[in-house]
Scaffold this motif. Sequence first.
Motif, mmCIF file in Angstrom:
data_model
loop_
_atom_site.group_PDB
_atom_site.id
_atom_site.type_symbol
_atom_site.label_atom_id
_atom_site.label_comp_id
_atom_site.label_asym_id
_atom_site.label_seq_id
_atom_site.Cartn_x
_atom_site.Cartn_y
_atom_site.Cartn_z
ATOM 1 N N LYS A 261 -2.705 -7.468 9.692
ATOM 2 C CA LYS A 261 -3.634 -8.454 9.131
ATOM 3 C C LYS A 261 -3.053 -9.113 7.887
ATOM 4 O O LYS A 261 -3.227 -10.308 7.666
ATOM 5 N N ARG A 262 -2.341 -8.352 7.090
ATOM 6 C CA ARG A 262 -1.699 -8.927 5.907
ATOM 7 C C ARG A 262 -0.627 -9.932 6.300
ATOM 8 O O ARG A 262 -0.482 -10.983 5.688
ATOM 9 N N SER B 40 -2.319 -13.039 7.455
ATOM 10 C CA SER B 40 -2.820 -13.784 6.305
ATOM 11 C C SER B 40 -1.694 -14.582 5.640
ATOM 12 O O SER B 40 -1.873 -15.761 5.299
ATOM 13 N N ALA B 41 -0.541 -13.954 5.470
ATOM 14 C CA ALA B 41 0.611 -14.648 4.886
ATOM 15 C C ALA B 41 1.057 -15.791 5.793
ATOM 16 O O ALA B 41 1.406 -16.881 5.314
ATOM 17 N N HIS C 244 6.611 -14.982 2.119
ATOM 18 C CA HIS C 244 6.106 -15.344 0.795
ATOM 19 C C HIS C 244 7.191 -16.045 -0.015
ATOM 20 O O HIS C 244 6.938 -17.034 -0.698
ATOM 21 N N ARG D 125 6.332 -5.599 6.576
ATOM 22 C CA ARG D 125 6.306 -5.955 5.148
ATOM 23 C C ARG D 125 7.529 -6.779 4.763
ATOM 24 O O ARG D 125 7.448 -7.670 3.934
ATOM 25 N N SER E 52 0.837 -1.194 0.000
ATOM 26 C CA SER E 52 0.000 0.000 0.000
ATOM 27 C C SER E 52 0.870 1.241 0.000
ATOM 28 O O SER E 52 2.059 1.178 0.302
ATOM 29 N N ILE F 20 -3.801 -2.843 9.410
ATOM 30 C CA ILE F 20 -3.964 -3.468 8.093
ATOM 31 C C ILE F 20 -2.718 -4.270 7.744
ATOM 32 O O ILE F 20 -2.819 -5.415 7.259
ATOM 33 N N SER F 21 -1.552 -3.709 7.987
ATOM 34 C CA SER F 21 -0.313 -4.421 7.692
ATOM 35 C C SER F 21 -0.174 -5.674 8.562
ATOM 36 O O SER F 21 0.312 -6.702 8.106
ATOM 37 N N ALA G 17 6.743 -10.269 5.927
ATOM 38 C CA ALA G 17 5.762 -10.891 5.029
ATOM 39 C C ALA G 17 6.404 -11.264 3.698
ATOM 40 O O ALA G 17 6.142 -12.345 3.150
#
Length: 109
Positions: A97-98, A101-102, A43, A36, A14, A94-95, A39
């Motif tokens: 939650k991301r 999710s990852a 990934h 980030r 974002s 939000i970060s 994350a």
Amino acid sequence: MTTIRLGAARILMSSWEVSAFVSEDGFAAEDLRRGRGCAGAGHNRHGNCKETGNATTLEKSLMIARVEVSRLQERVDAAKSKRKDTEAAVNLGISTKRLLSALDEAEKL
């Protein structure tokens, strides 16, 4: 939204996350970078695990991600209660939650 590539992984970021990498200012910038980055590494490790079947590096990334999620949640609470910084709290939330999710996706392997 901006997409970056880390190995085979594509990471969506974002505008506030990109700003955190470009500018070191602000209460949440370092936290957003850490989240980030974590994350992105997750990934990347997830993709490597799928390709090779070797989950060793993925497990290490998952341990780090769990610690980072707890840290980020503490920072969200600090932004809300101590600093009264709604924007930072929302962005960090939000970060977080991301990252969760990852983490959930990677734990399915």
